[in-house]
Write an enzyme that holds these catalytic residues in place. Sequence first.
Site, PDB file in Angstrom:
ATOM      1  N   ASP A 121       1.285 -37.333  11.845  1.00 25.92           N
ATOM      2  CA  ASP A 121       2.658 -36.833  11.644  1.00 25.92           C
ATOM      3  C   ASP A 121       2.830 -36.376  10.205  1.00 25.92           C
ATOM      4  O   ASP A 121       2.044 -36.756   9.320  1.00 25.92           O
ATOM      5  CB  ASP A 121       3.705 -37.901  11.992  1.00 25.92           C
ATOM      6  N   GLU A 136       3.755 -42.661  10.676  1.00 28.14           N
ATOM      7  CA  GLU A 136       3.610 -43.227   9.320  1.00 28.14           C
ATOM      8  C   GLU A 136       4.737 -42.762   8.427  1.00 28.14           C
ATOM      9  O   GLU A 136       5.272 -43.538   7.631  1.00 28.14           O
ATOM     10  CB  GLU A 136       2.258 -42.822   8.717  1.00 28.14           C
ATOM     11  N   THR A 184      39.641 -29.119  -2.888  1.00 26.26           N
ATOM     12  CA  THR A 184      40.150 -30.227  -3.707  1.00 26.26           C
ATOM     13  C   THR A 184      40.350 -31.446  -2.826  1.00 26.26           C
ATOM     14  O   THR A 184      41.291 -31.515  -2.042  1.00 26.26           O
ATOM     15  CB  THR A 184      41.470 -29.840  -4.400  1.00 26.26           C
TER      16      THR A 184
HETATM   17  N1  BES Z   1      -0.061 -40.868   2.011  1.00 27.02           N
HETATM   18  C1  BES Z   1       1.204 -41.317   1.566  1.00 27.02           C
HETATM   19  C2  BES Z   1       1.125 -42.439   0.571  1.00 27.02           C
HETATM   20  C3  BES Z   1       0.336 -42.163  -0.681  1.00 27.02           C
HETATM   21  C4  BES Z   1       0.307 -40.916  -1.265  1.00 27.02           C
HETATM   22  C5  BES Z   1      -0.363 -43.177  -1.251  1.00 27.02           C
HETATM   23  C6  BES Z   1      -0.434 -40.679  -2.396  1.00 27.02           C
HETATM   24  C7  BES Z   1      -1.077 -42.980  -2.407  1.00 27.02           C
HETATM   25  C8  BES Z   1      -1.132 -41.707  -2.975  1.00 27.02           C
HETATM   26  C9  BES Z   1       2.023 -41.754   2.775  1.00 27.02           C
HETATM   27  O1  BES Z   1       1.968 -40.803   3.812  1.00 27.02           O
HETATM   28  C10 BES Z   1       3.462 -41.856   2.394  1.00 27.02           C
HETATM   29  O2  BES Z   1       4.039 -40.867   2.057  1.00 27.02           O
HETATM   30  N2  BES Z   1       4.036 -43.059   2.498  1.00 27.02           N
HETATM   31  C11 BES Z   1       5.439 -43.237   2.316  1.00 27.02           C
HETATM   32  C12 BES Z   1       5.900 -44.519   2.908  1.00 27.02           C
HETATM   33  C13 BES Z   1       6.679 -44.429   4.170  1.00 27.02           C
HETATM   34  C14 BES Z   1       7.273 -45.715   4.606  1.00 27.02           C
HETATM   35  C15 BES Z   1       7.536 -43.245   4.403  1.00 27.02           C
HETATM   36  C16 BES Z   1       5.777 -43.265   0.854  1.00 27.02           C
HETATM   37  O3  BES Z   1       4.954 -43.710   0.015  1.00 27.02           O
HETATM   38  O4  BES Z   1       6.879 -42.835   0.521  1.00 27.02           O
HETATM   39 MN    MN Z   2       0.071 -40.171   4.146  1.00 30.21          MN
HETATM   40 MN    MN Z   3       3.409 -39.196   3.281  1.00 33.58          MN
END
Ligand code: BES
Ligand code: MN
Ligand code: MN
Length: 462
Positions: A88, A158, A320
């Site tokens: 996703d 995710e 307003t």
């Molecule tokens: N892949 C990311 C997390 C990430 C990015 C880890 C770059 C380390 C380096 C993951 O898909 C992500 O975006 N996670 C979310 C958490 C989620 C609960 C929406 C985040 O970190 O905001």
């Molecule tokens: Mn990710």
């Molecule tokens: Mn992400």
Amino acid sequence: MQHYQQYIEANKERFLQELFDFLRIPSVSTDPKFKADVRRAAEFLRDKLLEAGADKAQLFETAGHPIVYAEKIVDPQAPTVLVYGHYDVQPADPYELWQTPPFEPVVKKTDIHPNGAIFARGACDDKGQVYLQLKAFETMVKTHDLPCNVKFMIEGEEECGSGNLEPFLHEYKNMLKADVILISDTSIISNDTPSIECGLRGLSYLEVTVTGPKRDLHSGVYGGAVANPINVLCEMIASLKDAKGRITIPGFYDKVQELSPEERALMAQIPFDEEAYKKDLGVEALFGEEGYTTIERASIRPTLDVNGIWGGYTGEGAKTVLPSKAHAKISMRLVPDQDPDEITQLFTKHFLSIAPPYVKVEVHPHHGGKPVVTPIDSPGFQAASRAFEQAWGKKPIPTRGGGSIPIVALFEEVLGLKSVLMGFGLDSDAIHSPNEHFGLFNFYKGIETVPLFYQHFKELAK
Ligand code: BES
Ligand code: MN
Ligand code: MN
């Protein structure tokens, strides 16, 4: 290694075209409008896993989007690698800021990726990285050199909290038996400086609503006599951090692990160009918690940020109005040993306590996740380290990541398995932003590095 490289070289163009097909499917998990597309992305992966040589591959239905599961068992005595990733993607909004449409992938050169990068939503996070795992698997199968058993578990939620993966882990614990979890969903320092993340921040995410008068008011007739909930919300939010960038919620730092001077000295050796960092972001100066470096602020220190704030009139022209309600979405990134439920409680208690008598305040928790640190002396980390060293000619530096993958803590709790964060993206790849991209170099180098991980893991896991 040679046979792998030959196979990759001979199939390079097809690998890329397949990834393009995958990227064309707008698998935005959070928006019900894309539900059918999300499923199509899952089916695409299932079909490609079968073509690549999986013994079986299927969709597991959940209360939300399906989970793709596949496996190939080569030898019951051999170690098993469980590959986790997500198919996703984040919403592509705002569309008008994309130079080319988010679901029509193209290759363009950039300063950081002189050999070209694939531009599309999900190119780096995480479809490009999931696909490099899949093509590495295909490479090992088709060259008759797959050293370990492989299981794939690729989820479709995710980006909206992995809510249905936890029950799946419990239900299929047996099917998911493995020796290590391999994840490509993080960043390296740069294409000249490979690194492996050995930690992820946790998360507490919540929404707050401040209500003033029971209806919107004329801002002239009532303005000055009645508190404006947007003003109040802004004051409340502003008070959550002091001038030194410290979060003021009582107890917030109680469980934060401080790094030893030795660990901090090691972190300070990580090559980091602050000028280039500022330039990439278009800021003149950085801001963060006093006493910590930029790298520390973005990895081993907790944060509190407003992710969105709204209320009143935001349409064309001027109206307003003294609004009845104001809202904000707030995230707190957590570090060991902060607990998301506890932090959510501390926030809620504090936020309600600072509400002035002329407004009502509500706090609604969204999702969360625990922070993790992964051991660097484990067979999995060592195998990843050797694989990078062999493919990139440099020993990778262990780093602590700033992002979150909340399910990783549960892999440990439910399956008893450690994860190896073998990511190949760059922080500058604009994940979650317009013009997300993934270097062609990173895609192909990833396909080359992963089979070496399997080879070393087989040796080290004995
Ligand atoms: N892949 C990311 C997390 C990430 C990015 C880890 C770059 C380390 C380096 C993951 O898909 C992500 O975006 N996670 C979310 C958490 C989620 C609960 C929406 C985040 O970190 O905001
Ligand atoms: Mn990710
Ligand atoms: Mn992400």
